[in-house]
Design a protein around this motif. Structure first.
Motif, PDB file in Angstrom:
ATOM      1  N   THR A 189       0.839  -1.190   0.000  1.00  0.00           N
ATOM      2  CA  THR A 189       0.000   0.000   0.000  1.00  0.00           C
ATOM      3  C   THR A 189       0.876   1.242   0.000  1.00  0.00           C
ATOM      4  OG1 THR A 189      -1.566  -1.246   1.352  1.00  0.00           O
ATOM      5  CG2 THR A 189      -1.957   1.119   1.116  1.00  0.00           C
ATOM      6  N   VAL A 223       2.577   5.113   0.094  1.00  0.00           N
ATOM      7  CA  VAL A 223       2.564   6.313   0.918  1.00  0.00           C
ATOM      8  C   VAL A 223       3.160   7.436   0.078  1.00  0.00           C
ATOM      9  CG1 VAL A 223       2.771   5.083   3.097  1.00  0.00           C
ATOM     10  CG2 VAL A 223       4.848   5.811   1.909  1.00  0.00           C
ATOM     11  N   SER A 234       5.241   4.892   6.441  1.00  0.00           N
ATOM     12  CA  SER A 234       5.165   3.445   6.650  1.00  0.00           C
ATOM     13  C   SER A 234       5.829   3.013   7.947  1.00  0.00           C
ATOM     14  CB  SER A 234       5.820   2.708   5.473  1.00  0.00           C
ATOM     15  OG  SER A 234       7.209   2.957   5.436  1.00  0.00           O
ATOM     16  N   GLU A 272      -0.888  -6.993   6.378  1.00  0.00           N
ATOM     17  CA  GLU A 272      -1.260  -6.498   5.054  1.00  0.00           C
ATOM     18  C   GLU A 272      -1.687  -7.668   4.177  1.00  0.00           C
ATOM     19  OE1 GLU A 272       0.457  -3.340   1.863  1.00  0.00           O
ATOM     20  OE2 GLU A 272       1.843  -4.910   2.473  1.00  0.00           O
ATOM     21  N   LYS A 296      -3.133   2.984  12.209  1.00  0.00           N
ATOM     22  CA  LYS A 296      -3.204   3.429  10.827  1.00  0.00           C
ATOM     23  C   LYS A 296      -3.811   2.313   9.976  1.00  0.00           C
ATOM     24  CE  LYS A 296       1.289   4.358  10.661  1.00  0.00           C
ATOM     25  NZ  LYS A 296       2.612   4.813  10.163  1.00  0.00           N
ATOM     26  N   GLY A 319      -5.115   1.539   5.540  1.00  0.00           N
ATOM     27  CA  GLY A 319      -5.203   2.075   4.191  1.00  0.00           C
ATOM     28  C   GLY A 319      -5.428   0.998   3.162  1.00  0.00           C
ATOM     29  N   SER A 349      -5.092   0.311  -1.436  1.00  0.00           N
ATOM     30  CA  SER A 349      -4.692   0.798  -2.756  1.00  0.00           C
ATOM     31  C   SER A 349      -5.331  -0.073  -3.826  1.00  0.00           C
ATOM     32  CB  SER A 349      -3.168   0.760  -2.912  1.00  0.00           C
ATOM     33  OG  SER A 349      -2.700  -0.579  -2.949  1.00  0.00           O
ATOM     34  N   ASN A 365      -5.081   6.476   2.853  1.00  0.00           N
ATOM     35  CA  ASN A 365      -4.655   6.047   4.186  1.00  0.00           C
ATOM     36  C   ASN A 365      -5.249   6.979   5.233  1.00  0.00           C
ATOM     37  OD1 ASN A 365      -2.900   4.059   3.054  1.00  0.00           O
ATOM     38  ND2 ASN A 365      -1.323   5.628   2.757  1.00  0.00           N
TER      39      ASN A 365
END
Length: 858
Positions: free
Chosen positions: A122, A124, A218, A533, A577, A579, A581, A593
């Motif tokens: 993902t 950043v 990250s 992830e 956090k 997020g 993509s 994110n």
């Protein structure tokens, strides 16, 4: 190691059938320099070679047509087709692009504890500066921080302060609110989050890369980051034998000599690397900003087998430099743009009130353990031992200036000391000496990260971060200026201690010889983090969290009534956090994110900022709360790359302290601190960067920019305290800062860069930057005055300005030796500008400066 194993394998594969030979040259696409030791392999075979020092290669191939795969650490791998004609083919120059996705390969060991953007699918908002750009554009008399200025939302200010006194702003947040990591370990000050770049003066020589992660980034640590994370990746033990010597000279008598050598990896798995240099100059730009220092790095690596790798590294940059602070514009008009109010002459030589001197050796031991094909563990133990501080004047004797040039008349001050002394002993109320404010520390930490590939699409990472810190703060006599002793607080101080970064390692004042204040601050930190992830070729999603606890304790020694340890204060913090993509196709992708942070206050905000007291600040400072949102778009094809990011960061319950001085009585100024509690800042904006490379690859054009809207919101409690007496509160009240622009960094900036390979070995490059919407600091007195007349306060808006830089690189052979010449000119058009405004005045920018270097590689 990958390259070494590849070479051994290729050399043992001589049985491959050779049909012909393909030649070519591999170069860096950014500045056109050759890439030695690049791997060149014929796809589908074991035929291959590596490029020589000049980037040239010649490889035997087994068919009349095919494809070569060319790879280099830290660069995007390329595939190039070939067709033989009469048994040969020349592919010409092949340009390699630096890429964040392959940056992890730069790191020989410790990859698991360095939070690179490439470790996660993902995306950043990230920019990567390569070693070549650092060494060419930010070497010598240029701040290391200058290597970062040609990236979106980065601003480097206060370069005229002296060697190492610059500041970095990221999305409008200063360095106390941006996390800086060296090989994964935090390096911001534990007490107040500040970055003292003079302590890291050698980074331009030892950095392999800088990765700037804007916003959420990250990083998995529960670190004090609001603006983003900057990961500095240093050289470790180089596995290829060789080295270099370099001589660099610049304006104002700047000189630097550097030598480096690597033994390469031997048959027993050992390799050694070292680097040493020395630099000096009689000034940086303004008068009275002389400096001198050294830089050293020693690294040893050991790889006993394929599952384990260890590396020990120690580096340091002992230095001293005289400092320049802000001044009124009227003073610059009267005395010139290079005026420095801290300096003067003593016995015919430059002398200053303000000299910074520090030596901060940093050591770390990395261990990488490949547990299995799906699991690896990385651990680093690190330590630093900082010794040094800064000088200033002490005593109520008059500061005597020379009217002609506004400089300090130190000889008159010395004469006054001698005249008022009794038997050589001066009194605090009448004399004026130079003291050193010492800031010594011992810092130890352990960071470990376990990475698991759980199935085809899942990746899980967990780890912990522990730190122990003790800082000792006291003052000692540096120069008695004609006296044999100073009487203060019922004691006579007669011993002087040099402001020297090497001597201060072993020679500082003992407790009985310390004046004005003497205390220690202890911080213990323990945190845990985790990330999961899920990623496919089309989309990815992640969630990440961290929790930390910190204890703060102060120990007083100077004030007998307060002597002893304070109560221990414990604070917890966290971040979470997440997020996702989506890859629309091979060229287009989007991501979003979000994150929530609860950040513990710095130690300096917990205890009352008054010397010789263990009292806690009242009211007690709570955690700061940060909410970050960001989204981005990515496009890339063979010739063009475009990144666009939008962000919104709300920073609530912020504590802010700003120092000031009431000089109504110039001989007895009153120093105070303005404290703002429960401040809210809202930073939002859009940023972009693009890069275009024509097919010929002799030219590279890039652009970048950011448009922000950063402002304060709501009312804040305000307190002004006296720093030098027992009177704590001078005044207090409420200030309404709604709509007030955040200062010290431009809210709008644009830039462009161009590099052109003119011919073999010669490359020209240049950068042009535009800065506007730059504001000064928030002055509480002006806020109150505006409210009294029914007006909304606004910080002072500073003039916009532009800067142009230019450079030249020429690589050549002479007498069988390989040389590289590099020349830089900064602020090419010698533009005058203001780059910051603080409570005491204005910081002017640096006019035209230059440097040139000659490097011999062997």
């Amino acid at each position: 190691m990958k390259r070494l194993l590849l070479l051994v394998f290729l050399c043992s594969s001589l049985v491959a059938y050779s049909q012909g030979t393909v030649t070519g040259s591999v170069q860096d696409a950014d500045l056109g320099g050759p890439l030695p030791n690049a791997s060149v392999v014929e796809v589908g075979t074991s035929n291959g070679t590596i490029s020589d020092f000049d980037g040239n290669f010649s490889v035997s191939v087994s068919s009349n047509s095919g494809t070569l795969q060319i790879s280099y650490l830290g660069y995007v791998t390329r595939t190039v087709s070939f067709t033989l004609s009469n048994g040969t083919a020349n592919l010409g120059t092949i340009s390699m692009d630096a890429d964040a996705a392959s940056l992890g390969e730069v790191v020989i060991v410790g990859t698991g504890v360095i939070d690179l953007a490439s470790d996660r699918q993902t995306p950043v908002a990230v920019s990567t500066i390569t070693a070549q750009e650092i060494s060419t554009k930010a070497a010598g008399n240029v701040e290391f921080t200058e290597a970062m200025k040609n990236t979106p939302s980065i601003y480097v200010g206060n370069q005229a302060g002296g060697f190492g006194d610059s500041q970095v702003f990221l999305r409008g947040f200063d360095d106390t609110n941006t996390a800086f990591l060296l090989n994964g370990q935090p390096i911001n000050s534990q007490e107040d989050g500040r970055m003292f770049w003079s302590n890291w003066a050698g980074m331009s020589d030892v950095a392999n890369a800088i990765q700037v992660q804007r916003g959420l980034g990250s990083s998995k640590l529960a670190i004090s980051s609001v603006g983003g994370t900057v990961n500095i990746i240093s050289k470790t033990t180089d596995q290829n034998q060789g080295g270099f010597v370099r001589f660099l000279a610049g304006n104002d008598s700047y000189f630097k000599g550097t030598a480096s050598y690597n033994t390469g990896l031997n048959d027993s798995g050992w390799a050694f690397s070292f680097l040493v240099d020395h630099w000096q100059a009689h000034r940086k730009y303004a008068v009275g900003t002389a400096g001198q220092g050294q830089n050293y790095l020693f690294s040893v690596g050991y790889k006993p087998n394929e599952n384990h790798a260890l590396n020990f590294l120690i580096t340091g940059a002992p230095q001293w430099h005289d400092q320049n602070f802000s001044n009124d514009l009227e003073e610059y008009d009267l005395y010139g743009e290079k005026y420095n109010s801290n300096t003067g002459f003593l016995d015919g030589e430059r002398y200053t009130e303000r000299r910074n001197f520090y030596h901060k050796p940093v050591a770390n031991l990395n261990w990488d353990w490949t547990i299995s094909d799906n699991a690896d563990l990385s651990t680093v133990a690190y330590a630093s031992w900082g010794r040094g501080g800064g000088t200033g004047m002490y005593g109520r004797g008059s500061r005597i200036r020379t009217l002609v040039n506004g400089e300090i008349n130190f000889e008159a001050i010395r004469d006054n000391n001698i005249a008022i002394a009794e038997n050589g002993i001066g009194d605090f109320d009448d004399a004026r000496i130079r003291r050193s404010s010492m800031n010594n520390h011992n810092w130890y930490g352990l960071l470990s990260s376990l990475n698991l590939e759980a199935g085809e699409n899942w990746n899980i990472n967990v780890g912990f971060d522990g730190r122990m810190y003790k800082g000792d703060h006291f003052r000692q006599v540096n120069d008695l200026l004609g006296l044999s002793g100073l009487a203060d607080n019922n004691q006579i101080y007669m011993n002087e201690f040099e402001a020297d970064p090497w001597k201060t390692l072993f020679d500082s004042a003992e407790e009985g010889d310390r004046l004005d204040y003497d205390y220690s601050e202890n911080i213990n930190y323990l945190g845990g983090f985790g990330q999961a992830e899920y990623a496919t070729d089309k989309f990815s999603i992640f969630v990440q969290g961290a929790f930390s606890t910190q204890s703060f304790e102060r120990e007083e020694r100077y004030n007998v009534e307060e002597a002893g340890k304070s109560e221990k204060v414990n604070k917890t913090g966290y971040n979470i956090k997440g997020g996702a993509s989506y890859n629309i196709n091979d060229n287009h992708s989007i991501f979003a994110n979000a994150g929530q942070f609860s950040r513990q206050p710095f130690l300096d905000n917990i205890f009352r900022d008054i010397r010789n007291s263990n009292d806690l600040f009242e009211p007690e400072i709570d955690n700061e709360e940060i909410l970050g949102l960001e989204a981005g778009y990515r496009f890339q094809n063979d010739n063009l790359r475009i990144n666009v990011d939008v962000y919104r960061t709300e920073w609530g319950n912020r504590f802010l302290a700003v120092g000031g001085e009431d000089d109504t009585d110039p001989d007895n100024p009153v120093f105070f601190t303005d404290r703002f509690n429960d401040v809210t800042q809202l930073h939002q904006g859009v940023e972009f960067d693009f890069e275009y490379r024509p097919t010929a690859s002799t030219l590279r054009f890039r652009g970048y920019g950011s448009i922000g809207n950063w402002k304060y919101d709501g009312e804040t409690p305000f307190t002004r305290q006296n720093d030098d007496t027992s009177e704590f509160v001078i005044t207090d009240g409420m200030l309404d800062l709604t709509g007030t622009k955040v200062g010290n960094a431009p809210q709008t900036s644009f830039g462009a860069g161009l590099s052109v390979r003119v011919c073999d070995g010669l490359t020209l490059d240049g950068d042009y930057n535009i800065y506007t919407d730059l504001y000064g600091f928030v002055n509480p007195d002006d806020v109150v005055e505006a409210a009294q007349v029914g007006m909304r306060y606004q910080a002072e808006r500073l003039p916009a300005y532009t800067l142009a830089d230019a450079g030249l690189t020429y690589r050549f052979n002479f007498g069988g030796q390989r040389f590289v010449f590099r020349g830089n000119v900064y602020n090419l058009f010698n533009d005058s500008y203001i780059n910051q405004r603080d409570r005491f005045g204005y910081f002017l920018g640096i006019g035209r400066t230059y440097n040139a270097s000659l490097r011999l590689n062997f």
